[in-house]
Design an enzyme around this catalytic site. Structure first.
Site, PDB file in Angstrom:
ATOM      1  N   GLU A 290      30.295  47.367  48.990  1.00 46.18           N
ATOM      2  CA  GLU A 290      30.199  46.178  48.147  1.00 46.18           C
ATOM      3  C   GLU A 290      30.046  44.905  48.959  1.00 46.18           C
ATOM      4  OE1 GLU A 290      34.588  46.454  49.029  1.00 46.18           O
ATOM      5  OE2 GLU A 290      33.007  47.888  48.504  1.00 46.18           O
TER       6      GLU A 290
ATOM      7  N   GLU B 252      42.101  56.772  42.407  1.00 46.62           N
ATOM      8  CA  GLU B 252      42.040  56.985  43.850  1.00 46.62           C
ATOM      9  C   GLU B 252      43.436  57.021  44.452  1.00 46.62           C
ATOM     10  OE1 GLU B 252      40.545  54.324  47.575  1.00 46.62           O
ATOM     11  OE2 GLU B 252      39.003  54.787  46.080  1.00 46.62           O
TER      12      GLU B 252
END
Length: 303
Positions: free
Chosen positions: A159, A280
Site C-alpha cells: 500500500e 490476521e
C-alpha cells in the site's frame, strides 16, 4: 538538465529551530509544521529534501535500503502527519533508498518487542492492529498529490506504493507478498482489498496464496504501475512528473483532484481493513513462525 535537485538533502543547523519546544502553541496562530523540524525529527527513518514545494521522502534503515520493522511501521503515521501540516509542501515523491524499496524485515526490531516469542493479544493489538488501521491513511490523509517511485524489490506493505496518485517503478522492481507463504499468516492487512481492486478477485487470490513474484513488466501490464523506468532514472522521472503533471495546476485543482481520486480507497479501507486485521491477528495465535527455533525473521523463512 536533471529535473531532480542535485544538492544534498536539507538539514537544519544549530541556529535553526529545535525539534522540541516546551512552550504552548499560540491560541492566536494557526497550527503548522516546519520542514527543518520534521526532516530532522524523522531522519532515522526518512531522508527528505524539498525544492519548489516538491518534497522527496525516502525511507531507509541506517542510510541503506529500508528494513521493515515495528518502529518504521509506527513512524509513518506521525511523520506523514507532519508533512501534511506543512503548507509549503505541494507535491510528495515517496520512495526507498538504494536498490530495494522494502526487501527484508528488521530482525532486531521484531526481537526487541518480543515477537520472537509466543504471540499474545498485547502484541497483536498494541503493535499490529493499532498501527495498521492507521498506517495506510497516513498517505491517504495527505491533501496534496503523491508520486510513488518504487526503487526495487518489495515483498510487504505494498500500500505504501500502490495507493498513490501516480506510481512508477524501476526496471529492477519485483513484487511478492510475504504474508501467507512467507510468514504463514492471513493476508489481511489491506492487501486483500488492494490486490482485489487492482488485479481482480481470482488473480489477486492466486498472487496472495502462492507467493507469486512479479517483475516490473508484469506490474506494468497489469496496470499496477504507470511506467517502468531505468533504475538510475527513477527519481529524476518522479521529479519530472511532479513538475509537469502537478506543479502547473492551481493548488485547488491539485487538492480537489487528489481528494476525488483517493476517496474510493478511503471508503474501501475504512470498511475492510479492521476486519481483515482482526482475522490476521486472531489466526497468529494458532501459528506464529517467528517463535520457532531457527526461523529466519529477516527473510521470512522457516529454516
Amino acid at each position: 538538465m536533471s529535473a531532480r535537485p542535485s544538492g544534498p538533502a536539507v538539514n537544519p543547523t544549530k541556529e535553526q529551530r529545535t525539534v522540541s519546544n516546551n512552550e504552548p502553541y499560540s491560541a492566536k496562530k494557526m497550527y503548522r509544521t516546519h520542514f527543518e523540524d520534521y526532516s530532522r525529527r524523522w531522519s532515522e527513518y526518512f531522508t527528505m529534501r524539498r525544492e519548489d514545494g516538491i518534497i522527496e521522502v525516502r525511507m531507509h534503515s541506517g542510510g541503506g535500503p529500508a528494513k521493515w520493522g515495528l518502529e518504521l511501521h509506527r513512524a509513518f503515521i506521525p511523520a506523514f502527519a507532519d508533512i501534511g501540516h506543512d503548507p509549503e509542501n505541494e507535491v510528495v515523491i515517496f520512495s526507498g533508498t538504494g536498490d530495494r524499496f522494502l526487501g527484508s524485515m528488521d530482525p532486531e526490531g521484531w526481537e526487541r518487542y518480543g515477537f520472537t516469542k509466543e504471540y499474545t493479544f498485547e502484541l497483536g493489538y498494541e503493535y499490529w492492529y493499532k498501527d495498521q488501521v492507521h498506517e495506510p491513511f497516513a498517505l491517504l490523509n495527505l491533501e496534496i498529490p503523491v508520486i510513488g517511485a518504487i526503487n526495487g524489490p518489495f515483498f510487504i506493505h505494498q500500500e505504501l506504493a500502490l495507493l498513490n496518485d501516480i506510481v512508477i517503478c524501476s526496471e529492477s522492481t519485483t513484487m511478492a507478498d510475504g504474508h501467507y507463504t512467507g510468514m504463514g499468516i492471513v493476508p489481511g492487512d489491506g492487501v486483500q482489498t488492494i490486490f482485489r481492486e487492482l488485479m481482480g478477485v481470482n488473480r489477486a487470490k492466486y498472487f496472495l496464496l502462492t507467493g507469486q513474484e512479479m517483475n516490473a513488466e508484469e506490474l506494468l501490464n497489469l496496470g499496477l504501475v504507470g511506467e517502468v523506468v531505468p533504475d538510475e532514472r527513477l527519481l529524476d522521472r518522479a521529479w519530472e512528473i511532479a513538475r509537469t503533471v502537478f506543479k502547473p495546476r492551481h493548488p485547488s485543482a491539485r487538492r480537489m483532484a487528489r481528494a476525488l481520486l483517493v476517496q474510493p480507497w478511503r471508503e474501501l479501507l475504512v470498511r475492510e481493513l479492521p476486519a481483515g486485521l482482526a482475522n490476521e491477528s486472531w489466526a497468529t495465535h494458532g501459528y506464529w513462525g517467528m517463535a520457532q527455533e531457527n526461523y529466519d525473521v529477516e527473510n521470512l523463512k522457516a529454516e
